[in-house]
Scaffold this motif. Structure first.
Motif, PDB file in Angstrom:
ATOM      1  N   ALA A 125     -41.493 -19.248  96.104  1.00  0.00           N
ATOM      2  CA  ALA A 125     -40.781 -18.092  96.925  1.00  0.00           C
ATOM      3  C   ALA A 125     -42.065 -17.102  97.002  1.00  0.00           C
ATOM      4  N   ALA A 126     -42.926 -16.996  96.376  1.00  0.00           N
ATOM      5  CA  ALA A 126     -44.814 -16.549  96.430  1.00  0.00           C
ATOM      6  C   ALA A 126     -44.869 -16.864  97.979  1.00  0.00           C
ATOM      7  N   ALA A 127     -45.028 -17.985  97.977  1.00  0.00           N
ATOM      8  CA  ALA A 127     -45.810 -18.849  98.821  1.00  0.00           C
ATOM      9  C   ALA A 127     -44.792 -18.482 100.436  1.00  0.00           C
ATOM     10  N   ARG A 128     -43.489 -18.229 100.334  1.00  0.00           N
ATOM     11  CA  ARG A 128     -42.912 -17.759 101.179  1.00  0.00           C
ATOM     12  C   ARG A 128     -42.623 -16.575 102.097  1.00  0.00           C
ATOM     13  N   ALA A 129     -43.229 -15.236 100.365  1.00  0.00           N
ATOM     14  CA  ALA A 129     -43.402 -14.241 100.845  1.00  0.00           C
ATOM     15  C   ALA A 129     -45.348 -13.547 101.138  1.00  0.00           C
ATOM     16  N   VAL A 130     -46.097 -14.735 101.186  1.00  0.00           N
ATOM     17  CA  VAL A 130     -47.502 -14.629 101.319  1.00  0.00           C
ATOM     18  C   VAL A 130     -47.498 -15.384 101.986  1.00  0.00           C
ATOM     19  N   PRO A 131     -47.276 -15.977 103.341  1.00  0.00           N
ATOM     20  CA  PRO A 131     -48.068 -16.962 104.452  1.00  0.00           C
ATOM     21  C   PRO A 131     -49.253 -17.354 104.241  1.00  0.00           C
ATOM     22  N   GLY A 132     -50.022 -18.567 104.225  1.00  0.00           N
ATOM     23  CA  GLY A 132     -51.204 -18.484 103.659  1.00  0.00           C
ATOM     24  C   GLY A 132     -52.501 -18.378 102.492  1.00  0.00           C
ATOM     25  N   ALA A 133     -50.976 -18.434 101.910  1.00  0.00           N
ATOM     26  CA  ALA A 133     -51.713 -18.035 100.438  1.00  0.00           C
ATOM     27  C   ALA A 133     -52.456 -19.558  99.805  1.00  0.00           C
ATOM     28  N   ALA A 134     -53.697 -19.181  98.976  1.00  0.00           N
ATOM     29  CA  ALA A 134     -53.479 -21.054  98.792  1.00  0.00           C
ATOM     30  C   ALA A 134     -52.808 -22.093  97.521  1.00  0.00           C
ATOM     31  N   PRO A 135     -52.312 -23.196  97.977  1.00  0.00           N
ATOM     32  CA  PRO A 135     -51.186 -23.578  96.877  1.00  0.00           C
ATOM     33  C   PRO A 135     -51.751 -24.003  96.540  1.00  0.00           C
ATOM     34  N   ARG A 136     -52.768 -23.501  95.160  1.00  0.00           N
ATOM     35  CA  ARG A 136     -53.129 -23.252  93.909  1.00  0.00           C
ATOM     36  C   ARG A 136     -52.700 -22.250  93.190  1.00  0.00           C
ATOM     37  N   ILE A 137     -51.856 -22.268  93.355  1.00  0.00           N
ATOM     38  CA  ILE A 137     -51.181 -20.656  92.335  1.00  0.00           C
ATOM     39  C   ILE A 137     -50.498 -21.255  90.768  1.00  0.00           C
ATOM     40  N   ARG A 138     -50.936 -20.491  90.082  1.00  0.00           N
ATOM     41  CA  ARG A 138     -50.063 -21.285  88.790  1.00  0.00           C
ATOM     42  C   ARG A 138     -49.027 -20.437  88.352  1.00  0.00           C
ATOM     43  N   ALA A 139     -49.118 -18.978  88.927  1.00  0.00           N
ATOM     44  CA  ALA A 139     -47.510 -18.166  88.296  1.00  0.00           C
ATOM     45  C   ALA A 139     -47.713 -16.943  89.761  1.00  0.00           C
ATOM     46  N   ALA A 140     -47.030 -16.359  89.766  1.00  0.00           N
ATOM     47  CA  ALA A 140     -46.654 -15.209  90.539  1.00  0.00           C
ATOM     48  C   ALA A 140     -45.700 -14.510  90.261  1.00  0.00           C
ATOM     49  N   ALA A 141     -46.142 -12.655  90.588  1.00  0.00           N
ATOM     50  CA  ALA A 141     -44.627 -11.686  90.388  1.00  0.00           C
ATOM     51  C   ALA A 141     -44.734 -10.589  91.274  1.00  0.00           C
ATOM     52  N   SER A 142     -43.543  -9.652  91.439  1.00  0.00           N
ATOM     53  CA  SER A 142     -43.244  -8.780  92.662  1.00  0.00           C
ATOM     54  C   SER A 142     -43.100  -7.474  92.298  1.00  0.00           C
ATOM     55  N   ALA A 143     -43.602  -6.688  93.092  1.00  0.00           N
ATOM     56  CA  ALA A 143     -43.287  -5.223  92.095  1.00  0.00           C
ATOM     57  C   ALA A 143     -43.068  -4.893  93.808  1.00  0.00           C
ATOM     58  N   PRO A 144     -41.291  -4.724  94.076  1.00  0.00           N
ATOM     59  CA  PRO A 144     -41.016  -4.548  95.279  1.00  0.00           C
ATOM     60  C   PRO A 144     -40.424  -3.428  95.995  1.00  0.00           C
ATOM     61  N   ALA A 145     -41.007  -1.634  94.550  1.00  0.00           N
ATOM     62  CA  ALA A 145     -40.199  -0.856  95.317  1.00  0.00           C
ATOM     63  C   ALA A 145     -41.978  -0.197  95.862  1.00  0.00           C
ATOM     64  N   GLU A 146     -43.120  -1.217  95.190  1.00  0.00           N
ATOM     65  CA  GLU A 146     -43.949  -0.071  95.539  1.00  0.00           C
ATOM     66  C   GLU A 146     -44.291  -0.025  96.948  1.00  0.00           C
ATOM     67  N   LEU A 147     -45.259   1.117  97.548  1.00  0.00           N
ATOM     68  CA  LEU A 147     -45.855   1.211  98.409  1.00  0.00           C
ATOM     69  C   LEU A 147     -47.596   0.717  98.755  1.00  0.00           C
ATOM     70  N   ALA A 148     -47.763   0.447 100.082  1.00  0.00           N
ATOM     71  CA  ALA A 148     -49.702   0.827 100.792  1.00  0.00           C
ATOM     72  C   ALA A 148     -49.141   1.802 101.600  1.00  0.00           C
ATOM     73  N   VAL A 149     -50.509   2.821 102.017  1.00  0.00           N
ATOM     74  CA  VAL A 149     -50.233   4.070 103.313  1.00  0.00           C
ATOM     75  C   VAL A 149     -52.300   3.116 103.673  1.00  0.00           C
ATOM     76  N   ASP A 150     -51.842   3.525 104.687  1.00  0.00           N
ATOM     77  CA  ASP A 150     -53.959   3.594 105.359  1.00  0.00           C
ATOM     78  C   ASP A 150     -53.613   5.765 105.387  1.00  0.00           C
ATOM     79  N   ASN A 151     -55.238   5.256 103.921  1.00  0.00           N
ATOM     80  CA  ASN A 151     -54.920   6.965 103.114  1.00  0.00           C
ATOM     81  C   ASN A 151     -56.220   7.188 103.906  1.00  0.00           C
ATOM     82  N   ARG A 152     -56.920   7.272 105.495  1.00  0.00           N
ATOM     83  CA  ARG A 152     -57.752   8.094 106.790  1.00  0.00           C
ATOM     84  C   ARG A 152     -56.601   8.555 107.035  1.00  0.00           C
ATOM     85  N   LEU A 153     -55.325   7.487 108.135  1.00  0.00           N
ATOM     86  CA  LEU A 153     -54.368   8.677 108.234  1.00  0.00           C
ATOM     87  C   LEU A 153     -53.897   9.860 107.607  1.00  0.00           C
ATOM     88  N   LEU A 154     -53.680   9.310 106.375  1.00  0.00           N
ATOM     89  CA  LEU A 154     -53.078  10.324 105.251  1.00  0.00           C
ATOM     90  C   LEU A 154     -53.267  11.330 105.299  1.00  0.00           C
TER      91      LEU A 154
END
Ligand code: GLY
Length: 345
Positions: A125-154
């Motif tokens: 599921a992590a590989a689908r959420a992050v296309p291009g991620a390396a195949p050697r992922i041991r575990a993954a987790a998701s924090a769906p409510a978090e955001l990212a903002v452009d600090n300089r525009l802000l």
């Protein structure tokens, strides 16, 4: 009733406090020789209380969750002043490379204590959420409510919103704690990032230096991820925060270092870790490396409190200045206006 307030420091926190007071009727002046040139300029822009959760930091966690709830409204209010979308992505995906890295994800999940906010993700599921991620992922987790903002525009949007609300700016430095008493106003609020160490020594702010790298997508490259990607690579943390045209990769961390020079070894390791989880970033164009100072307190919790006389503090936001800006604006404005009610009653 007042209301003249001087805010010392024109970073994201200072401008948020200034605007919160101005829209509630105060006459506010921001004093800063170069507003927004400190940590606000360097920041990755993660609005991420769940990803930052850690045992023993419950107070910071609660404040962060409260501020995340305010963020959508804060961004909506500021968006008309911005020259591009302030929120650049929604959701965080954590990738862990080895067993130790995977154990850290379990520690964060336990500190959050709410599987809806920080949930394990199958590597597929992590590989689908992050296309291009390396195949050697041991575990993954998701924090769906978090955001990212452009600090300089802000920061630019905040500055325009402050001006519209009647805030005035004085491009001056404040020489030290004693000089605070020479500033005009019924209240003076120190929101000066790492400079708070000298302006308000009683707060106990220390600088924690960090470097971040900005990369731009080239014409033939995979697009930036649609979520913030945080990874643990052999015990080291790295994050990749999407922007409209590329990514911000962060961050190094050094205790009590005031020097804003870039140390190439740790930055090379940071990029190596980012390439380990997102190999396609190797094809991106290098834009810049910047260093900033996180204004950090002993407990990692900001201090929003009266100091002495008419001097207040709203500083010490450490790694979380952008996340905590909305709640700090509200609390600092309440604190100053409340003090005033007490003084007049
Ligand atoms: N806000 C993330 C950092 O300080 O690196």
């Amino acid at each position: 009733m007042t209301r003249t307030v001087t805010v010392v420091g024109g970073g994201t926190v200072g401008l948020t406090v200034a605007r919160a007071l101005a829209v509630r009727g105060s006459a506010v002046t921001v004093v800063d020789p170069q507003p927004g040139s400190g940590a606000s300029w360097v920041a990755g822009g993660m609005i991420a209380p769940y990803s930052e959760a850690w045992p023993g930091e419950e107070e910071l966690f609660r404040l962060g969750v409260e501020s995340l709830r305010l963020w959508e409204g804060f961004a909506r209010d500021l968006q008309p002043f911005a020259d591009g979308p302030l929120i650049t992505s929604r959701g965080t995906v954590h990738l862990a490379v080895d067993d130790g890295d995977a154990a850290e994800l379990e520690t964060i999940a336990a500190a959050v204590g709410d599987p809806a906010q920080f949930c394990p993700l199958r590597p597929s599921a992590a590989a689908r959420a992050v296309p291009g991620a390396a195949p050697r992922i041991r575990a993954a987790a998701s924090a769906p409510a978090e955001l990212a903002v452009d600090n300089r525009l802000l920061h630019r949007a905040l500055r325009a919103a402050c001006t519209t609300a009647g805030v005035t700016f004085r491009a001056e430095a404040v020489a030290g704690a004693d000089a605070l008493h020479d500033l005009p106003g019924d209240a003076v609020i120190v929101c000066a990032g790492a400079d708070s160490a000298t302006l308000a020594p009683e707060v106990g702010v220390r600088p924690v230096k960090g470097e971040v790298v900005r990369l731009r997508r080239g014409a033939t490259c995979l697009p930036p991820p649609e979520v913030t990607v945080r990874a643990r690579v052999r015990g080291r943390q790295v994050y990749v925060v999407p922007r409209a045209d590329g990514v911000v990769v962060g961050a190094t961390q050094y205790e009590n270092d005031h020097d804003l020079g870039v140390r190439i070894g740790p930055v090379a390791e940071l990029l190596d870790d980012a390439f380990t989880v997102l190999p396609f970033l190797r094809e991106y164009e290098f834009v810049e490396v910047t260093a900033g100072l996180r204004p950090t307190t002993a407990g990692n919790v900001p201090v929003i409190a009266p100091l002495r006389g008419r001097v207040f503090a709203a500083t010490g936001h450490g790694r979380n200045g952008l996340l905590l800006a909305p709640v700090t604006g509200l609390r600092a404005a309440d604190m100053v206006l409340q003090q005033e009610v007490q003084a007049w009653s």
